[in-house]
Design a protein around this motif. Structure first.
Motif, mmCIF file in Angstrom:
data_model
loop_
_atom_site.group_PDB
_atom_site.id
_atom_site.type_symbol
_atom_site.label_atom_id
_atom_site.label_comp_id
_atom_site.label_asym_id
_atom_site.label_seq_id
_atom_site.Cartn_x
_atom_site.Cartn_y
_atom_site.Cartn_z
ATOM 1 N N UNK A 1 11.612 4.495 4.600
ATOM 2 C CA UNK A 1 11.114 5.814 5.002
ATOM 3 C C UNK A 1 11.272 6.817 3.851
ATOM 4 N N UNK A 2 12.436 6.796 3.227
ATOM 5 C CA UNK A 2 12.672 7.706 2.093
ATOM 6 C C UNK A 2 11.710 7.435 0.942
ATOM 7 N N UNK A 3 11.293 6.177 0.808
ATOM 8 C CA UNK A 3 10.344 5.827 -0.256
ATOM 9 C C UNK A 3 8.896 6.130 0.134
ATOM 10 N N UNK A 4 8.691 6.699 1.317
ATOM 11 C CA UNK A 4 7.339 7.112 1.705
ATOM 12 C C UNK A 4 6.647 6.206 2.707
ATOM 13 N N UNK A 5 7.281 5.091 3.075
ATOM 14 C CA UNK A 5 6.666 4.186 4.062
ATOM 15 C C UNK A 5 6.686 4.842 5.440
ATOM 16 N N UNK A 6 5.624 4.625 6.222
ATOM 17 C CA UNK A 6 5.506 5.275 7.523
ATOM 18 C C UNK A 6 5.231 4.297 8.664
ATOM 19 N N UNK B 1 -4.148 8.965 13.862
ATOM 20 C CA UNK B 1 -4.363 7.858 12.921
ATOM 21 C C UNK B 1 -3.463 8.048 11.704
ATOM 22 N N UNK B 2 -2.749 7.006 11.349
ATOM 23 C CA UNK B 2 -1.952 7.033 10.104
ATOM 24 C C UNK B 2 -2.824 6.471 8.980
ATOM 25 N N UNK B 3 -3.077 7.307 7.973
ATOM 26 C CA UNK B 3 -3.992 6.893 6.902
ATOM 27 C C UNK B 3 -3.317 5.878 5.980
ATOM 28 N N UNK B 4 -4.000 4.737 5.772
ATOM 29 C CA UNK B 4 -3.431 3.690 4.910
ATOM 30 C C UNK B 4 -4.130 3.579 3.572
ATOM 31 N N UNK B 5 -5.306 4.188 3.442
ATOM 32 C CA UNK B 5 -5.990 4.124 2.141
ATOM 33 C C UNK B 5 -7.459 4.454 2.263
ATOM 34 N N UNK B 6 -8.160 4.269 1.136
ATOM 35 C CA UNK B 6 -9.615 4.475 1.123
ATOM 36 C C UNK B 6 -10.297 3.271 1.732
ATOM 37 N N UNK B 7 -11.400 3.515 2.418
ATOM 38 C CA UNK B 7 -12.191 2.415 2.944
ATOM 39 C C UNK B 7 -12.711 1.571 1.771
ATOM 40 N N UNK C 1 -0.930 8.215 4.039
ATOM 41 C CA UNK C 1 0.354 8.671 4.580
ATOM 42 C C UNK C 1 0.220 9.835 5.552
ATOM 43 N N UNK C 2 -0.979 10.492 5.583
ATOM 44 C CA UNK C 2 -1.184 11.609 6.524
ATOM 45 C C UNK C 2 -1.385 11.067 7.944
ATOM 46 N N UNK D 1 0.830 -1.205 0.000
ATOM 47 C CA UNK D 1 0.000 0.000 0.000
ATOM 48 C C UNK D 1 0.869 1.262 0.000
ATOM 49 N N UNK D 2 2.199 1.052 0.021
ATOM 50 C CA UNK D 2 3.113 2.195 0.010
ATOM 51 C C UNK D 2 3.288 2.852 1.370
ATOM 52 N N UNK D 3 2.579 2.358 2.384
ATOM 53 C CA UNK D 3 2.639 2.958 3.725
ATOM 54 C C UNK D 3 3.207 1.984 4.749
ATOM 55 N N UNK D 4 2.716 0.738 4.750
ATOM 56 C CA UNK D 4 3.227 -0.221 5.742
ATOM 57 C C UNK D 4 4.125 -1.257 5.082
ATOM 58 N N UNK D 5 5.177 -1.613 5.801
ATOM 59 C CA UNK D 5 6.120 -2.611 5.279
ATOM 60 C C UNK D 5 6.642 -3.468 6.429
ATOM 61 N N UNK D 6 7.150 -4.644 6.048
ATOM 62 C CA UNK D 6 7.738 -5.555 7.034
ATOM 63 C C UNK D 6 9.235 -5.661 6.819
#
Ligand code: SAH
Ligand code: SF4
Ligand code: F3S
Length: 435
Positions: A183-188, A381-387, A414-415, A139-144
């Protein structure tokens, strides 16, 4: 002939591993595709932890044989824990072309090049630390990030030590480099992964680095990077780690602490190496030092010889801890484990189902109560996407790992947004943005 489709089952570690496989393949001229219909090679990353997980894969491979009839050149590969457990029987019985165990991913492209091939060698030191994984289905926000591999705890019911081999930790420097890149790639939101992260240990410049220190180092990359981790084994959860979590706002206030059973007799039989009393003392420590910490668990219903009284104790520990959420399973006998060899899988299936359902019903009530307590409170809340159900709404998670849904407005993925909770179900919080 170079299109590969990777499908992932099982735990988060498998998701991270699929990224490693993807990267090795990309580096060797293969292209990752997002549909099986475009694929020349289909790789299935598998889980062996319960029998029904394996049944699902056998069925999936069976269905894929139809695709092979249409496209005779299509290759099917099984990678991951089932590959390690079942080895060449997957070629003989399931008619797959490639079998690749969790420590052989560096060679995946060589295996694909052959008509049938198998490599299930386990390694003492492979950590893939020099490979920055591809982000699949991200999703571009969460990663493992895998910080260690393997497990040597040998809980008697569990197949993981046999499918994943010896425990080994990856260098802190390689973990931090990967986290910085993300982080640099936008993951939060980064989750540090291991079967038992509390036993992370790496000697760096003659000094031992343990998990609490690693966690703090990753969190220091940037205050707007959230850091999570899984899984903690209760026997090794230290006060130092609890202090580390309390010390930094961007280390998430969420601990997954699998209890497995509320009965000391079962815990001993499971080789978990803690008692109910010791477990509850750790919970008290967490509650004292991190009052807003959410706690979740794993539990197994109907382990060998579990009496009605043992089961009642499991319900009891759920009531005592008041988990925010739980992953609940009925016991599945796994060939090769100590439980399979030494104990009798003697709880009837209908009885296992009944006990599991009682735990699920109780947890649903506890989750609802936990969520109701959040009504009126404000969370970042860290936004991960549209519902998925309503595109006029966004979804994200709190530090406590609870999902929150609220109006989109002019916000985006990402907000970080302050949301006041107005309503809930047992699974979701609903709120409104506050300015
Ligand atoms: N390393 C983690 C768990 C990995 S497996 C830990 O120690 O907590 C995830 C969960 O699957 C386990 O916590 C356990 O609850 C469940 N599990 C493992 N083996 C199982 C089995 N044979 N039958 C049913 N559930 C099992
Ligand atoms: Fe399995 Fe126990 Fe290792 Fe977890 S700690 S992976 S349950 S053996
Ligand atoms: Fe399953 Fe292997 Fe993970 S058995 S839970 S995929 S380590």
């Amino acid at each position: 002939m170079n299109n590969v489709y990777i499908e992932t089952y099982g735990c988060q570690m498998n998701q991270a591993d699929s990224g490693i496989v993807g990267k090795v393949l990309e580096d060797n001229g293969y292209k990752l595709v997002s549909s099986q219909d475009d694929a020349d090679v289909i790789l299935i990353n598998t889980c062996a932890v319960r029998d029904n997980a394996e049944k699902r894969i056998h069925n999936r491979v069976h269905d894929l044989q139809a695709l092979k009839k249409k496209n005779p050149l299509l290759k099917i590969g099984i990678i991951g824990c089932m590959a390690e457990r079942l080895q060449d029987s997957l070629i003989k019985e399931d008619k797959v072309n490639i079998v690749c165990g969790p420590d052989s991913y560096r060679k995946i492209h060589e295996l694909i090049n052959q008509s049938t091939a198998i490599d299930v060698e386990l390694s003492k030191d492979e950590t893939y630390e020099d490979i920055i994984p591809a982000q699949l289905n991200s999703d571009g926000i969460s990663a493992f990030i895998s910080i260690m591999r393997g497990c040597e705890n040998f809980c008697t019911y569990c197949v993981v030590p046999y499918t994943r081999g010896k425990e080994r930790s990856r260098s802190p420097q390689s973990i931090i480099q990967e986290a910085k890149q993300l982080f640099d790639d936008g993951y939060r939101d980064i989750t540090l992964l291991g079967q038992n992260v509390n036993s992370y240990i790496y000697t760096e410049d003659g000094k031992e680095v343990r998990f609490a220190e690693l966690l703090v180092r990753v969190a220091r990359i940037n205050p707007s990077l959230r850091v999570r981790f899984a899984t903690s084994h209760p026997k090794d959860l230290s006060e130092e780690l609890v202090n580390a979590i309390a010390s930094m706002p961007n280390i998430c206030k969420y601990i997954h602490l699998p209890v497995q059973s509320g009965s000391n007799i079962m815990l001993k039989k499971m080789n978990r190496k803690y008692t109910v009393e010791e477990y509850l003392a750790k919970i008290d420590l967490i509650r004292k030092k991190i009052p807003d910490c959410a706690i979740s668990t794993d539990v197994i219903a109907g382990f060998c010889g579990e009496t009605e009284e043992d089961h009642a104790m499991t319900l009891d520990i759920f009531r005592k801890v008041r988990y925010d959420s739980a992953f609940m399973f009925k016991y599945s006998d796994r060939p090769g484990t100590v439980a399979h060899k030494r104990f009798v899988d003697d709880i009837e299936e209908t009885e296992k189902v009944r006990r599991l359902q009682e735990i699920i019903d109780l947890q649903r009530e506890l989750s609802l109560q936990s969520n109701q307590k959040d009504i009126g409170k404000t969370f970042e809340v860290l936004v991960e996407g549209e519902s998925k159900r309503d595109s006029s709404k966004l979804f994200g998670r709190t530090s406590q790992n609870k999902v929150v849904i609220f109006d989109k407005g002019d916000n985006k993925k990402g907000d970080y947004i302050d949301v006041i909770i107005e309503n809930c179900t047992s699974a979701t919080l609903f709120g409104k943005k506050i300015n």
